[in-house]
Structures are given as structure tokens and as C-alpha cells.
Motif scaffolding. Structure first.
Motif, PDB file in Angstrom:
ATOM      1  N   LEU A  70      13.571  30.538 -35.027  1.00 43.55           N
ATOM      2  CA  LEU A  70      12.121  30.374 -34.975  1.00 43.55           C
ATOM      3  C   LEU A  70      11.148  31.536 -35.028  1.00 43.55           C
ATOM      4  CD1 LEU A  70      10.152  28.397 -33.883  1.00 43.55           C
ATOM      5  CD2 LEU A  70      10.389  28.850 -31.829  1.00 43.55           C
ATOM      6  N   ALA A  71      11.690  32.787 -34.618  1.00 42.94           N
ATOM      7  CA  ALA A  71      10.966  33.800 -35.076  1.00 42.94           C
ATOM      8  C   ALA A  71      10.526  34.050 -36.320  1.00 42.94           C
ATOM      9  CB  ALA A  71      11.630  35.048 -34.163  1.00 42.94           C
ATOM     10  N   ARG A  72      11.827  33.977 -37.115  1.00 39.78           N
ATOM     11  CA  ARG A  72      11.633  34.402 -38.640  1.00 39.78           C
ATOM     12  C   ARG A  72      10.781  33.302 -39.355  1.00 39.78           C
ATOM     13  NH1 ARG A  72      17.185  35.114 -37.890  1.00 39.78           N
ATOM     14  NH2 ARG A  72      17.705  32.969 -38.612  1.00 39.78           N
ATOM     15  N   PHE A  73      10.926  32.145 -38.779  1.00 34.68           N
ATOM     16  CA  PHE A  73      10.059  30.955 -39.337  1.00 34.68           C
ATOM     17  C   PHE A  73       8.484  31.257 -39.270  1.00 34.68           C
ATOM     18  CE2 PHE A  73       7.255  27.349 -38.954  1.00 34.68           C
ATOM     19  CZ  PHE A  73       7.748  26.512 -40.343  1.00 34.68           C
ATOM     20  N   ARG A 101       7.484  34.309 -41.396  1.00 33.77           N
ATOM     21  CA  ARG A 101       7.282  33.868 -42.757  1.00 33.77           C
ATOM     22  C   ARG A 101       5.986  32.782 -43.085  1.00 33.77           C
ATOM     23  NH1 ARG A 101      11.941  31.250 -43.543  1.00 33.77           N
ATOM     24  NH2 ARG A 101      13.077  33.334 -43.451  1.00 33.77           N
ATOM     25  N   HIS A 102       5.816  31.911 -42.073  1.00 36.14           N
ATOM     26  CA  HIS A 102       4.921  30.877 -42.257  1.00 36.14           C
ATOM     27  C   HIS A 102       3.461  31.276 -41.424  1.00 36.14           C
ATOM     28  CE1 HIS A 102       7.480  28.886 -44.811  1.00 36.14           C
ATOM     29  NE2 HIS A 102       8.539  28.878 -43.923  1.00 36.14           N
ATOM     30  N   LEU A 103       3.389  31.919 -40.427  1.00 30.55           N
ATOM     31  CA  LEU A 103       2.254  32.028 -39.735  1.00 30.55           C
ATOM     32  C   LEU A 103       1.909  33.444 -39.662  1.00 30.55           C
ATOM     33  CD1 LEU A 103       3.558  30.092 -36.541  1.00 30.55           C
ATOM     34  CD2 LEU A 103       2.111  29.150 -38.518  1.00 30.55           C
ATOM     35  N   PRO A 158       4.856  39.560 -34.457  1.00 27.28           N
ATOM     36  CA  PRO A 158       6.261  39.461 -34.619  1.00 27.28           C
ATOM     37  C   PRO A 158       6.516  39.920 -32.977  1.00 27.28           C
ATOM     38  CG  PRO A 158       5.765  40.758 -36.630  1.00 27.28           C
ATOM     39  CD  PRO A 158       4.557  40.685 -35.795  1.00 27.28           C
ATOM     40  N   LEU A 159       7.617  39.305 -32.771  1.00 29.63           N
ATOM     41  CA  LEU A 159       8.039  39.691 -31.126  1.00 29.63           C
ATOM     42  C   LEU A 159       8.586  41.124 -30.926  1.00 29.63           C
ATOM     43  CD1 LEU A 159       8.731  38.094 -28.836  1.00 29.63           C
ATOM     44  CD2 LEU A 159      11.097  37.593 -29.555  1.00 29.63           C
ATOM     45  N   ASP A 160       8.694  41.871 -32.051  1.00 28.01           N
ATOM     46  CA  ASP A 160       9.217  43.021 -31.756  1.00 28.01           C
ATOM     47  C   ASP A 160       8.210  44.007 -31.936  1.00 28.01           C
ATOM     48  OD1 ASP A 160       8.646  43.013 -34.615  1.00 28.01           O
ATOM     49  OD2 ASP A 160      10.746  44.068 -35.268  1.00 28.01           O
ATOM     50  N   VAL A 166      10.139  31.773 -23.073  1.00 28.56           N
ATOM     51  CA  VAL A 166      10.815  31.249 -24.223  1.00 28.56           C
ATOM     52  C   VAL A 166      10.123  31.916 -25.325  1.00 28.56           C
ATOM     53  CG1 VAL A 166      11.660  29.483 -25.679  1.00 28.56           C
ATOM     54  CG2 VAL A 166      11.418  29.119 -23.449  1.00 28.56           C
ATOM     55  N   PRO A 167      10.198  33.262 -25.434  1.00 31.73           N
ATOM     56  CA  PRO A 167       9.412  34.188 -26.479  1.00 31.73           C
ATOM     57  C   PRO A 167       9.900  34.046 -28.036  1.00 31.73           C
ATOM     58  CG  PRO A 167      10.836  35.642 -25.439  1.00 31.73           C
ATOM     59  CD  PRO A 167      10.955  34.374 -24.694  1.00 31.73           C
ATOM     60  N   ALA A 168       8.684  33.750 -28.816  1.00 32.62           N
ATOM     61  CA  ALA A 168       9.421  33.876 -30.362  1.00 32.62           C
ATOM     62  C   ALA A 168       8.411  34.528 -31.216  1.00 32.62           C
ATOM     63  CB  ALA A 168       9.289  32.240 -30.867  1.00 32.62           C
ATOM     64  N   LEU A 169       6.982  34.949 -30.666  1.00 39.42           N
ATOM     65  CA  LEU A 169       6.209  35.697 -31.214  1.00 39.42           C
ATOM     66  C   LEU A 169       5.337  36.057 -30.082  1.00 39.42           C
ATOM     67  CD1 LEU A 169       3.492  33.706 -31.490  1.00 39.42           C
ATOM     68  CD2 LEU A 169       4.603  32.662 -33.188  1.00 39.42           C
ATOM     69  N   ARG A 170       4.319  37.132 -30.435  1.00 34.73           N
ATOM     70  CA  ARG A 170       3.404  37.695 -29.691  1.00 34.73           C
ATOM     71  C   ARG A 170       1.926  37.035 -30.188  1.00 34.73           C
ATOM     72  NH1 ARG A 170       6.278  39.160 -25.699  1.00 34.73           N
ATOM     73  NH2 ARG A 170       7.757  40.657 -26.382  1.00 34.73           N
TER      74      ARG A 170
END
Length: 138
Positions: free
Chosen positions: A7-10, A13-15, A83-85, A121-125
Motif C-alpha cells: 500500500l505504501a509503494r502504491f 507511485r500514484h499519489l 512517504p512513511l519514512d 495503520v500507517p501507510a503514508l504521512r
């Protein structure tokens, strides 16, 4: 356990098609060795990389005037996806759009209005911004 890496990679890539430069004013003056004068320190680079900028209108109701009547106001705000990182951004950090799909966004700067959102449920910031400097073409 749910694996959120896909989900994080998606999301990246797309958002997050744009690139930003986030800086922080360190607030302390430094000595200029050439002149011997104290000058503002250069801003600290906090983050440089992928991001997605999305407009958001905010409705605000407040009491206005001496009659105490409620006034409704619509303000433009922005949501920045990172990104989450990405490191945690602080209020008053400056976000500059270095590259963007929307060419009118390039060069604009924004102020971080609040600490980034957190989630179980973190996938992005997600960080909320206010427009700081709009450089319109003449």
C-alpha cells in the motif's frame, strides 16, 4: 499482521508525483567570517523528495464584530502526502514545490500548519499546509 508495504509503494507511485524541499529556520544567528557581522543562519534541510500536494477548502465559523454574529469563512488549505519514512515535519517548516505535474505549483512555498497526522495503520504521512508565497507568472 497486515503488511502495508504494498500500500505504501502504491501511494508513493500514484499519489506522490511531485518533489518538494522542506526546510526549517533554526533561528540562531551565525558569524559571517568575511564581515564579522551576525547574519541569519541558513535554513536546515529537513526533507527532499517525493510528495503529493492536494488542495482542501476549510470552512471556519467564528464570532465576528461587536454584535457577536457568527461569520462563516472559507480558507484554502493544502494536504501534503509524504512517504512513511519521511522525517516528522514541525509547525512553521517551509515546503517548496521543486517539481510538480502542475507547472503553476513549481516554486510556490507553503507553511506547515500543524504536526503531521499519525495512524494505527500507517501507510503514508499527511501534513497540513497553508500557502505562504505564490509566484504567479506576470
Amino acid at each position: 499482521m497486515l503488511d502495508l508495504r504494498g500500500l505504501a509503494r502504491f501511494a508513493e507511485r500514484h499519489l506522490m508525483p511531485d518533489k518538494v524541499l522542506v526546510t526549517r529556520n533554526v533561528g540562531e544567528d551565525v558569524l559571517d567570517p568575511r564581515t564579522g557581522a551576525l547574519v541569519p543562519a541558513p535554513p536546515l534541510e529537513v526533507h527532499s523528495g517525493k510528495a503529493g500536494l492536494y488542495g482542501h477548502q476549510e470552512r471556519i465559523r467564528s464570532k465576528g464584530g461587536h454584535e457577536g454574529a457568527w461569520v462563516e469563512e472559507v480558507r484554502a488549505g493544502y494536504r501534503l502526502l509524504l512517504p512513511l519514512d519521511a522525517p516528522e515535519l514541525r509547525e512553521d517548516d517551509t515546503v517548496e514545490m521543486a517539481e510538480a505535474r502542475d507547472k503553476q505549483a513549481v516554486g510556490r512555498t507553503y507553511r506547515v500548519a500543524a504536526l503531521g497526522e499519525v495512524s494505527s495503520v500507517p501507510a503514508l504521512r499527511t501534513v497540513w499546509l497553508e500557502e505562504h508565497n505564490r509566484k504567479a507568472d506576470a
